[in-house]
Motif scaffolding. Structure first.
Motif, PDB file in Angstrom:
ATOM      1  N   ARG A  33      30.309  16.669 -24.597  1.00 50.54           N
ATOM      2  CA  ARG A  33      29.840  15.601 -23.708  1.00 50.54           C
ATOM      3  C   ARG A  33      30.966  14.585 -23.533  1.00 50.54           C
ATOM      4  N   CYS A  34      30.757  13.660 -22.616  1.00 51.89           N
ATOM      5  CA  CYS A  34      31.729  12.593 -22.406  1.00 51.89           C
ATOM      6  C   CYS A  34      31.895  11.798 -23.700  1.00 51.89           C
ATOM      7  N   ARG A  35      33.158  11.527 -24.072  1.00 48.76           N
ATOM      8  CA  ARG A  35      33.392  10.858 -25.361  1.00 48.76           C
ATOM      9  C   ARG A  35      33.037   9.372 -25.310  1.00 48.76           C
ATOM     10  N   HIS A  36      32.857   8.839 -24.084  1.00 49.75           N
ATOM     11  CA  HIS A  36      32.516   7.426 -23.973  1.00 49.75           C
ATOM     12  C   HIS A  36      31.018   7.183 -23.900  1.00 49.75           C
ATOM     13  N   CYS A  37      30.335   7.987 -23.036  1.00 45.99           N
ATOM     14  CA  CYS A  37      28.933   7.657 -22.755  1.00 45.99           C
ATOM     15  C   CYS A  37      28.006   8.836 -23.019  1.00 45.99           C
ATOM     16  N   ASP A  38      28.551   9.957 -23.511  1.00 38.07           N
ATOM     17  CA  ASP A  38      27.728  11.119 -23.809  1.00 38.07           C
ATOM     18  C   ASP A  38      27.154  11.767 -22.547  1.00 38.07           C
ATOM     19  N   GLY A  39      27.729  11.431 -21.386  1.00 42.56           N
ATOM     20  CA  GLY A  39      27.289  12.044 -20.138  1.00 42.56           C
ATOM     21  C   GLY A  39      27.740  13.500 -20.041  1.00 42.56           C
ATOM     22  N   ALA A  40      27.157  14.213 -19.074  1.00 42.12           N
ATOM     23  CA  ALA A  40      27.548  15.611 -18.862  1.00 42.12           C
ATOM     24  C   ALA A  40      28.946  15.665 -18.227  1.00 42.12           C
ATOM     25  N   CYS A  68      35.341  15.795 -15.646  1.00 39.31           N
ATOM     26  CA  CYS A  68      35.091  14.403 -15.322  1.00 39.31           C
ATOM     27  C   CYS A  68      33.643  14.108 -15.706  1.00 39.31           C
ATOM     28  N   CYS A  69      33.415  12.956 -16.332  1.00 41.34           N
ATOM     29  CA  CYS A  69      32.053  12.564 -16.685  1.00 41.34           C
ATOM     30  C   CYS A  69      31.235  12.415 -15.401  1.00 41.34           C
ATOM     31  N   ALA A  70      30.005  12.965 -15.398  1.00 35.45           N
ATOM     32  CA  ALA A  70      29.179  12.967 -14.197  1.00 35.45           C
ATOM     33  C   ALA A  70      28.512  11.616 -13.954  1.00 35.45           C
ATOM     34  N   GLY A  73      30.042   5.084 -12.702  1.00 33.04           N
ATOM     35  CA  GLY A  73      30.501   3.939 -13.470  1.00 33.04           C
ATOM     36  C   GLY A  73      31.284   4.341 -14.708  1.00 33.04           C
ATOM     37  N   CYS A  74      31.240   5.615 -15.064  1.00 31.52           N
ATOM     38  CA  CYS A  74      32.040   6.077 -16.209  1.00 31.52           C
ATOM     39  C   CYS A  74      33.170   6.965 -15.692  1.00 31.52           C
ATOM     40  N   ARG A  75      32.798   8.196 -15.299  1.00 30.64           N
ATOM     41  CA  ARG A  75      33.776   9.115 -14.688  1.00 30.64           C
ATOM     42  C   ARG A  75      35.022   9.342 -15.556  1.00 30.64           C
ATOM     43  N   THR A  76      34.857   9.181 -16.842  1.00 29.88           N
ATOM     44  CA  THR A  76      36.011   9.391 -17.727  1.00 29.88           C
ATOM     45  C   THR A  76      36.485  10.840 -17.678  1.00 29.88           C
ATOM     46  N   ARG A  77      37.778  11.027 -17.606  1.00 29.34           N
ATOM     47  CA  ARG A  77      38.333  12.375 -17.537  1.00 29.34           C
ATOM     48  C   ARG A  77      38.572  12.927 -18.931  1.00 29.34           C
TER      49      ARG A  77
HETATM   50 ZN   LIG Z   1      30.996   9.112 -19.431  1.00 27.88          ZN
END
Ligand SMILES: [Zn+2]
Length: 192
Positions: A33-40, A68-70, A73-77
């Motif tokens: 998952r995204c390391r910042h927000c746990d997003g997909a 890329c985080c889905a 507002g996050c979209r962390t790569r």
């Molecule tokens: Zn994220």
């Protein structure tokens, strides 16, 4: 050994193998998952124009797996490790390793051969040598990783002194070394 390595760089099957390893590493990253927000994570490959191959390959070889985080507002790569791309270097990881290896004790004639095969000049080769000697040896990755080798790896002969520690023929050793280096190829800039 040097000519065997040059043959590998010109062997499309070897590059296909590296691509398959990278696809596996990408699958593992996507499962996280995204390391910042746990997003997909969604696929967000980016195009590279790698140099330093000795053969023609399809366009899939010019893509680096990335995600890329889905979440808006996050979209962390997240960029997984790679056996092909060494950080932001424009040359393939295998090329950066192999040229440095072949450079050791290289005659002027061999260097000319290499330049013709890969399209690198002497200045590039010397920059890679400096990268191994100064940047790589100072990295946190190597400060920790070198402890795994006993007796210690000679830092002045990197990466030759490192590839010598792996077992098998030239191809197996090169793959083992690329796997070993994989942690410094990913999206975590601090590790580079
Ligand atoms: Zn994220």
């Amino acid at each position: 050994m040097a000519s065997l390595y040059a043959t590998l760089l010109a062997d499309a099957r070897f590059h296909e193998l590296l691509l398959a390893f990278d696809a596996d590493l990408a699958d593992a990253a996507r499962a996280g998952r995204c390391r910042h927000c746990d997003g997909a994570l969604h696929s967000a490959k980016f195009k590279r124009k790698p140099r330093g191959r000795g053969c023609k390959l399809g366009p899939e070889h010019d893509q680096r797996f990335s995600f890329c985080c889905a979440r808006d507002g996050c979209r962390t790569r997240t960029t997984p490790p790679s056996l092909r791309f060494l950080g932001r270097k424009v040359y393939l990881a295998a090329t950066v390793v192999l040229i440095a290896i072949m450079r050791e004790g290289a005659t002027a004639a061999r260097m000319r051969q290499l330049s013709a095969l890969i399209g690198v000049n002497r200045g590039t080769v010397e920059r890679w040598r400096a990268w191994w000697r100064d940047i790589f040896t100072a990295s946190p990755f190597w400060q920790i990783g070198r402890a795994a080798f006993m007796p210690p790896v000679d830092p002045d002969r990197l990466p030759v002194s490192l590839i010598e520690r792996f077992n098998g023929g030239g191809r197996e050793r090169l793959l083992a070394l690329l796997r070993f280096l994989a942690p410094i190829t990913g999206g975590d800039r601090r590790a580079r």
